[in-house]
Design a protein around this motif. Structure first.
Motif, PDB file in Angstrom:
ATOM      1  N   UNK A 283       0.804  -1.219   0.000  1.00  0.00           N
ATOM      2  CA  UNK A 283       0.000   0.000   0.000  1.00  0.00           C
ATOM      3  C   UNK A 283       0.843   1.277   0.000  1.00  0.00           C
ATOM      4  N   UNK A 284       2.071   1.171  -0.505  1.00  0.00           N
ATOM      5  CA  UNK A 284       2.963   2.332  -0.553  1.00  0.00           C
ATOM      6  C   UNK A 284       2.677   3.166  -1.808  1.00  0.00           C
ATOM      7  N   UNK A 285       2.771   4.503  -1.704  1.00  0.00           N
ATOM      8  CA  UNK A 285       2.417   5.380  -2.828  1.00  0.00           C
ATOM      9  C   UNK A 285       3.570   5.602  -3.806  1.00  0.00           C
ATOM     10  N   UNK A 286       4.391   4.594  -4.025  1.00  0.00           N
ATOM     11  CA  UNK A 286       5.512   4.728  -4.966  1.00  0.00           C
ATOM     12  C   UNK A 286       5.992   3.350  -5.395  1.00  0.00           C
TER      13      UNK A 286
ATOM     14  N   UNK B  57       9.429  11.272 -10.969  1.00  0.00           N
ATOM     15  CA  UNK B  57      10.459  10.677 -10.109  1.00  0.00           C
ATOM     16  C   UNK B  57      10.733  11.557  -8.890  1.00  0.00           C
ATOM     17  N   UNK B  58      11.147  10.946  -7.809  1.00  0.00           N
ATOM     18  CA  UNK B  58      11.535  11.691  -6.603  1.00  0.00           C
ATOM     19  C   UNK B  58      12.957  12.197  -6.814  1.00  0.00           C
ATOM     20  N   UNK B  59      13.129  13.532  -6.811  1.00  0.00           N
ATOM     21  CA  UNK B  59      14.428  14.134  -7.122  1.00  0.00           C
ATOM     22  C   UNK B  59      14.847  15.128  -6.051  1.00  0.00           C
TER      23      UNK B  59
ATOM     24  N   UNK C 200      23.975  13.149  -3.251  1.00  0.00           N
ATOM     25  CA  UNK C 200      22.514  13.033  -3.273  1.00  0.00           C
ATOM     26  C   UNK C 200      22.096  12.275  -2.027  1.00  0.00           C
ATOM     27  N   UNK C 201      21.278  12.901  -1.195  1.00  0.00           N
ATOM     28  CA  UNK C 201      20.841  12.265   0.044  1.00  0.00           C
ATOM     29  C   UNK C 201      19.820  11.162  -0.241  1.00  0.00           C
ATOM     30  N   UNK C 202      19.680  10.255   0.713  1.00  0.00           N
ATOM     31  CA  UNK C 202      18.663   9.207   0.594  1.00  0.00           C
ATOM     32  C   UNK C 202      17.279   9.850   0.691  1.00  0.00           C
ATOM     33  N   UNK C 203      16.321   9.319  -0.061  1.00  0.00           N
ATOM     34  CA  UNK C 203      14.965   9.856  -0.050  1.00  0.00           C
ATOM     35  C   UNK C 203      14.259   9.536   1.264  1.00  0.00           C
ATOM     36  N   UNK C 204      13.414  10.445   1.702  1.00  0.00           N
ATOM     37  CA  UNK C 204      12.578  10.235   2.889  1.00  0.00           C
ATOM     38  C   UNK C 204      11.120  10.320   2.456  1.00  0.00           C
ATOM     39  N   UNK C 205      10.208   9.994   3.379  1.00  0.00           N
ATOM     40  CA  UNK C 205       8.795  10.096   3.045  1.00  0.00           C
ATOM     41  C   UNK C 205       8.388  11.555   2.808  1.00  0.00           C
ATOM     42  N   UNK C 206       9.128  12.481   3.386  1.00  0.00           N
ATOM     43  CA  UNK C 206       8.863  13.894   3.103  1.00  0.00           C
ATOM     44  C   UNK C 206       9.108  14.183   1.627  1.00  0.00           C
TER      45      UNK C 206
ATOM     46  N   UNK D 161       6.222  15.315  -1.072  1.00  0.00           N
ATOM     47  CA  UNK D 161       6.382  16.542  -1.853  1.00  0.00           C
ATOM     48  C   UNK D 161       6.281  16.242  -3.345  1.00  0.00           C
ATOM     49  N   UNK D 162       6.855  15.128  -3.771  1.00  0.00           N
ATOM     50  CA  UNK D 162       6.821  14.759  -5.177  1.00  0.00           C
ATOM     51  C   UNK D 162       5.415  14.384  -5.619  1.00  0.00           C
ATOM     52  N   UNK D 163       4.666  13.726  -4.745  1.00  0.00           N
ATOM     53  CA  UNK D 163       3.286  13.351  -5.079  1.00  0.00           C
ATOM     54  C   UNK D 163       2.463  14.594  -5.396  1.00  0.00           C
ATOM     55  N   UNK D 164       2.615  15.645  -4.578  1.00  0.00           N
ATOM     56  CA  UNK D 164       1.829  16.851  -4.803  1.00  0.00           C
ATOM     57  C   UNK D 164       2.293  17.588  -6.058  1.00  0.00           C
ATOM     58  N   UNK D 165       3.582  17.526  -6.361  1.00  0.00           N
ATOM     59  CA  UNK D 165       4.063  18.115  -7.618  1.00  0.00           C
ATOM     60  C   UNK D 165       3.533  17.308  -8.797  1.00  0.00           C
TER      61      UNK D 165
END
Length: 234
Positions: free
Chosen positions: A58-61, A87-89, A122-128, A132-136
């Motif tokens: 159920x993850x959004x990615x 993509x998450x950037x 490049x830092x590791x991705x977080x849920x934040x 943020x990417x979902x809303x973009x």
């Protein structure tokens, strides 16, 4: 409501007052406020819905070790649905993964390449970052319906054909009718309508899309006021 009407209505909206610019290297990116974008779509099309696609656990990615994270949204207005992905950037538009990593870029001094390379992190991705990417992604999804699409095309303003003199006179006649029902001056009613649409210019300068929206809004108001008056007289 057909696809052409939806696109024309949203594409010709000036969204510049609701954007922010961020510089990444030599590139300046423009971001549209997702909250304003969605509220504007809902104001024009109350039946509009959006969906954040979810996957394993159920993850959004979705995630791939080589390419990174990707999120997906789906928007429906009327009978029309568009999907979008992003993509998450990080701030330099580099794909973020589940572990930090480095990459090399050319080193410049006085706009000249020194012949050397420097390392970037490049830092590791977080849920934040994911959120943020979902809303973009949602904003980009709405651009497929026309809202803010001119920004992605590198334009400063959308195409805005002006309303005709006949259309302006038609609006003024509607304002007079509505103002009479509310016992107000036509100019007062006109100012209130323009304020409702957050339009700071003159009525004579509205574009065709704004004309259609104002006409529909005023006609609906007149019908409601007439119905209320009839009920009171019974």
């Amino acid at each position: 409501m057909n696809q052409e009407e939806i696109f024309k209505s949203l594409f010709t909206l000036d969204v510049n007052g609701h954007t922010e610019k961020k510089k990444s290297g030599n590139t300046t990116l423009t971001y549209l406020s997702w909250a304003w974008a969605w509220s504007e779509v809902k104001r024009l099309y109350p039946e509009a819905t959006y969906e954040i696609l979810k996957f394993e656990n159920n993850l959004p990615y979705v995630y791939d070790e080589n390419t990174g994270y990707m999120v997906f949204t789906k928007v429906t207005i009327g009978k029309l649905t568009h999907e979008m992905w992003l993509p998450v950037m990080d701030g330099a538009n580099k794909a973020m993964k589940n572990q930090p990593y480095t990459y090399q870029v050319k080193e410049y001094k006085n706009k000249q390449w020194t012949g050397n390379y420097i390392e970037k992190n490049v830092e590791a991705a977080t849920m934040f970052d994911v959120n943020k990417t979902i809303m973009r992604c949602l904003v980009k999804n709405l651009a497929m319906f026309g809202l803010g699409l001119y920004i992605y095309a590198g334009e400063d303003l959308p195409e805005m054909p002006s309303a005709t003199k006949e259309q302006i006179e038609e609006l003024k006649a509607l304002f007079e009718e509505a103002a009479a029902l509310k016992n107000r001056a036509p100019k007062t009613f006109e100012n209130q309508v323009l304020a409702y649409f957050q339009y700071g210019g003159k009525l004579e300068d509205v574009n065709e899309t704004m004309y259609e929206q104002i006409k529909k809004y005023t006609e609906s108001g007149i019908e409601q006021m007439k119905a209320a008056k009839e009920n009171n007289e019974k």
